[in-house]
Each structure stands twice: as C-alpha cells, then as structure tokens.
Enzyme design. Structure first.
Site, PDB file in Angstrom:
ATOM      1  N   SER A 261       0.840  -1.101  -0.064  1.00  0.00           N
ATOM      2  CA  SER A 261       0.035  -0.001   0.007  1.00  0.00           C
ATOM      3  C   SER A 261       0.887   1.212  -0.164  1.00  0.00           C
ATOM      4  CB  SER A 261      -1.182   0.197   1.276  1.00  0.00           C
ATOM      5  OG  SER A 261      -0.160   0.040   2.384  1.00  0.00           O
ATOM      6  N   LYS A 262       0.121   2.450  -0.288  1.00  0.00           N
ATOM      7  CA  LYS A 262       0.932   3.579  -0.270  1.00  0.00           C
ATOM      8  C   LYS A 262       1.382   4.029   1.197  1.00  0.00           C
ATOM      9  CE  LYS A 262       0.125   8.718  -1.066  1.00  0.00           C
ATOM     10  NZ  LYS A 262       0.605   9.071   0.307  1.00  0.00           N
ATOM     11  N   ARG A 263       0.840   3.294   2.146  1.00  0.00           N
ATOM     12  CA  ARG A 263       1.362   3.582   3.738  1.00  0.00           C
ATOM     13  C   ARG A 263       2.677   2.936   3.774  1.00  0.00           C
ATOM     14  NH1 ARG A 263      -1.990   2.139   8.318  1.00  0.00           N
ATOM     15  NH2 ARG A 263       0.038   2.659   9.310  1.00  0.00           N
ATOM     16  N   ASP A 266       5.308   4.999   2.147  1.00  0.00           N
ATOM     17  CA  ASP A 266       5.565   6.387   2.962  1.00  0.00           C
ATOM     18  C   ASP A 266       6.290   6.049   4.042  1.00  0.00           C
ATOM     19  OD1 ASP A 266       3.990   7.875   1.073  1.00  0.00           O
ATOM     20  OD2 ASP A 266       2.121   7.892   2.377  1.00  0.00           O
TER      21      ASP A 266
END
Ligand code: GLU
Length: 502
Positions: A261-263, A266
């Site tokens: 995921s994007k998380r 990040d």
C-alpha cells in the site's frame, strides 16, 4: 491461437498503483509476444469515485514505461469509444436483453431499507446477502405482482437492475494461472448490474465491453477473482463464449504480510506509484525519484513472473521474447525496495559515460554549475560504480565542484599526524612544478618522490585526501586532482593547512 486482443481496464480513481502497472505490463508483454493488440479502456462508470487527472496520469505512466497502446482514447481503433462513460447507451441495451431473458430483474429496495437489513443480519451474527433465499421477500420484479412493479416503473420510482443468481448450483470455470475452480452460487449475491443513476456497474460494462471489443484474454489482478463466477454467469446468460482468464498474484508488502500500500511506501521511503501524483494528497513517483523506466519495468516484470533461468536483466524486447503466462506464479510477490534500487544500479552501469554526463549536466545546471561535457564524462566514469541514481553522483562528487567547507573530525583524529602539515607543504611545492597535471603525470612524479624520500604513501595520501576532499571518501586522488586542476589543488592544500593546522 485466434487473434490475441487484451485490454488494460483501469478505473480513473487516483494515481495508478505499481500493481496496476504490473497488470498493464503483463497484458502488453502477452499481446506483443503473440502478435496481438493491447487496448486501453478507461472504466469510469463509477461517477462517485472519479478523480480528475487520473486518466491522463494512467496514459502518461504507460508511456513512460514504454507500454505502447494499440487501441484507446488517443490512438483510436475500430472498437471504440474506449471510455466507458461514452458507451452508456450500449450497456442499457444489453441489460434489456437479460431482462427479457428473465436473468435480470428490477429491484426497488431503497438504500435505507437495505442498510437496515444489513444491520439486522449483523446483529444476528450473519451477513446479509441479496440472493434467492431473500429475493422473494424484498421489493423487486420477482417478488411483486407484475402490475405492481410495472406501476412503480411508470411512476418513475428509482430502481436498480440485479442479476438473478441461480440457487445452489455449482459453477465450473477455468483460470489460466489457478486452474479449475468450482464455486457454489449459494455464496454469491444478486449483483447490481445497472444503477439508479443510469450507469452500469463494473460487472455489466466490463463483460459487455470485453465481448464487443473481442477480447481474447482477460489478464488482471487477483482482487477480481471473486467476480469471476458472476462474469462466467453473465457470459452464459448472453450466450457468448467467454475469453480466457488469468488472475495475476498480488504485489505484497516487503514483509510479505498483505497487499503493498501507499502507507508502506510512505513508512519505508519508497514510491508505490510510477509518477509523482500532484493532486490532493500528493505521492512520490519512480520517475521523479530518478529511476530509469527500463529498470522500473524490468523490476516489475520479475515480480510475479520468472524466466525459468537465472537471468535478471531484460530489456522490453527481451521480456516480450521470454514472456509466457505459464511462468507467472500463483502466490503473491513481495516487493523489495532494495532490489528496485539494484535494478537501477545495473541500468546505470550500462549507460555510457556520455549518456550519464548529459543526464548529470542537467542536474548540475539546476544547481548553477556549468561544466564542459568532456570533463563530466571523465567525472561520471570515476564515480558511477558507487551510485544507483544520477542524483547520487552529486553526493559522490560534490568535492569536484567545491572545496571542502569543513573537515571530518574523525578523520583528522585518526589520520592527521604531527608531520602531516610539513609533508603536505613539501607535496605542494612538488605539485606546483608539475606541468603535466594529468592523473598519470602527477602520480608518476608524486610516487617517485615518496619512494626517493622513503616516506609512507598512506600517511601522505590520507592527509592529502583530507585537505582536497574534506574526508576519507572519493575515487583515486590523482584522478581527483587532475580533474580539479593544479591551481585548485594548491588552493585546497593551503586552505586545509590554514584550518586544520600544523
Ligand atoms: N476497472 C477495473 C479496475 O479498476 C478492471 C478490472 C478488470 O480488468 O476486469 O481494475
């Protein structure tokens, strides 16, 4: 094999995740390997999720990757329009065919009523499924008398169209990657095919378009596998031959636990999108992080597919030659950010010094340095082995452009000896007299001097590096001083001596 036609069918709901790029890539490789066509179809029937800019982002991402669209919004083709919102009228006609056949019915239940039913089921510890077991008790054209539901239609009451999933039947179907699958219809619901806003849902639009566009193979992410039984039923209801299906394994988080995921990106500092996403909550992109598209594509190709050999470096052309679906695995592939960098490192090593010099010159220009291309070729040749990205060349080579501002205290403590200053002064006068200031020219003279005096090479070179570079890193000293030139070298010795001291 009949004419191969595959499609990549993203919904423009935000930036395209690298898992989506992987799906596009596998479709593309499969199409090109089989002399087929790669179609880009934009699935924008869900107006609530539509995001401005997403469609352009998808197109630009594919272009950056070198994935060439044969048919699509910009390319045209004989099966258009290629944007689903422009095909609205078509879907209704097909829904009507299934209404006439009795496989699709009108349902008038309001969202509030359905929400209540859902809540009640939940309280009783069940999941509400709109299917044969409850259909007769709800408000639809199966349960209501004909005159009643027709009256509702005439009055213009909002309705959706639902697929009448048969009760308790085994559906058998095939997936190229997963093999034979059997699902009992008990577990399935009467999916909405057409919404009250006059738009089809994904399921109807997708099947109708795949059929009308004569798609031969549907290659898509594993998250669509649960929809496959319904899709098979729809083909059956229409009396159409289904295409062949291949559901690709997911891209997993680096620890292997769940979908990437994007998380995750990040948190760990890597992008999960091909390009920078500039809208709303912005997101990093591989392009802007300095990845070469060839390296990015190569890395993605190997996340789920393997060539059956140890070979890891593949150009797009080689990928097309080598690609077969039977070498796509069933299980998810763990994304490894370090491996992504490794791929870029490999591609960077394979670039010529001239190419790299041109790329690095752009970087320098933006920082106000204007350097001759021939000098830059020499410079990148000296440091390229140490870098994975063009932007890293600066970190490895900043001292070529500017004298050190500070000197590494650790190195001073370890390497700066009592006689260092005196030795450097002697070296300075030696260098001052050298006319041939090439790397070989200075090296010969300095080495001869060290030998003649019986000095310790390490002691001299360490002190020399400290005043020229500011610390203990960098390529061969004679390469550095030849590049910066005699005048700058002498200045740096002077500056170093005045600051570090005697
Ligand atoms: N529009 C769907 C998506 O966003 C397409 C799925 C499919 O390929 O059938 O992924």
């Amino acid at each position: 094999m009949a004419q191969v036609r595959v499609r990549f069918a993203p919904s423009p709901t935000g930036p395209l995740h690298i898992g989506g790029v992987k799906t596009a890539l596998y479709n593309y490789l499969f199409a090109k390997k089989n002399n087929g066509n790669f179609i880009l179809r934009i699935e924008d029937t869900d107006q609530a999720r539509f995001v401005e800019g997403a469609e352009e982002y998808i197109m630009e991402s594919l272009k950056w990757c070198g994935i060439i669209v044969d048919e699509g919004i910009n390319e045209g083709g004989n099966y258009g329009p290629y944007r689903q919102s422009e095909r609205r009228a078509i879907y209704r006609q097909y829904a009507d065919i299934l209404i006439d056949k009795g496989d699709v019915y009108y349902a008038f239940d309001t969202p509030e009523q359905l929400e209540n039913l859902r809540r009640e089921s939940e309280k009783a510890g069940n999941t509400f499924i709109y299917n044969a077991t409850v259909r007769e008790k709800l408000s639809n054209s199966v349960s209501l008398q004909e005159n009643l539901w027709k009256e509702k239609l005439e009055k213009g009451e909002p309705y959706v169209l639902r697929y009448k999933m048969p009760h308790n039947e085994d559906i058998h179907f095939e997936d190229i990657i997963r093999g034979h699958i059997v699902v009992n219809t008990r577990t399935l619901d009467d999916k909405v095919l057409f919404k009250s806003d006059g738009m089809p849902t994904y399921h109807l639009a997708n099947i109708v378009d795949d059929h009308l566009m004569e798609i031969s193979h549907v290659i898509r992410g594993e998250e669509w596998l649960p929809s496959l039984p319904l899709h098979f039923m729809l083909y059956h209801s229409f009396g159409w031959d289904p295409p062949l299906f291949a559901h690709l394994p997911l891209l997993l988080k680096p620890d292997g636990k769940g979908k990437l995921s994007k998380r995750d990106g990040d948190k760990m500092g890597f992008p999960v999108f091909p390009l920078f996403w500039p809208y709303g909550e912005t997101a990093k992109g591989y392009r802007e992080e300095g990845y070469y598209p060839e390296a990015f594509v190569n890395m993605l190709a190997l996340l789920g597919w393997n060539p059956g050999t140890e070979q890891e470096i593949f150009s797009m052309k080689k990928l097309i030659e080598a690609f077969t679906i039977d070498r796509v695995g069933k299980s998810g592939s763990r994304f490894d950010p370090e491996k992504a960098k490794w791929f870029n490192h490999q591609y960077l090593q394979n670039r010529t010094n001239t190419q790299l010099a041109l790329e690095f010159r752009e970087f320098l220009r933006a920082r106000g340095y204007h350097v001759d291309i021939v000098d830059l070729e020499t410079l990148v040749g000296l440091v390229k082995e140490r870098v994975s990205f063009v932007k890293d060349i600066w970190e490895q080579a900043d001292f070529f452009f500017r004298a050190p501002e500070t000197y590494d205290q650790e190195v001073i403590k370890k390497r700066w000896k009592e006689d260092s200053a005196a030795l450097l002064l002697e070296l300075r006068s030696l260098l001052e007299k050298i006319n041939d200031f090439s790397a070989a020219g200075t090296e010969t003279v300095v080495k001869a001097w060290i030998e003649e005096k019986g000095y310790n090479t390490g002691a001299i070179m360490n002190a020399f590096r400290l005043v020229v570079v500011g610390t203990s890193r960098g390529p061969h000293m004679f390469d550095i001083i030849s590049w910066i030139g005699k005048e700058e070298t002498l200045k740096r010795i002077d500056k170093g001596l005045s600051i570090i001291g005697k």
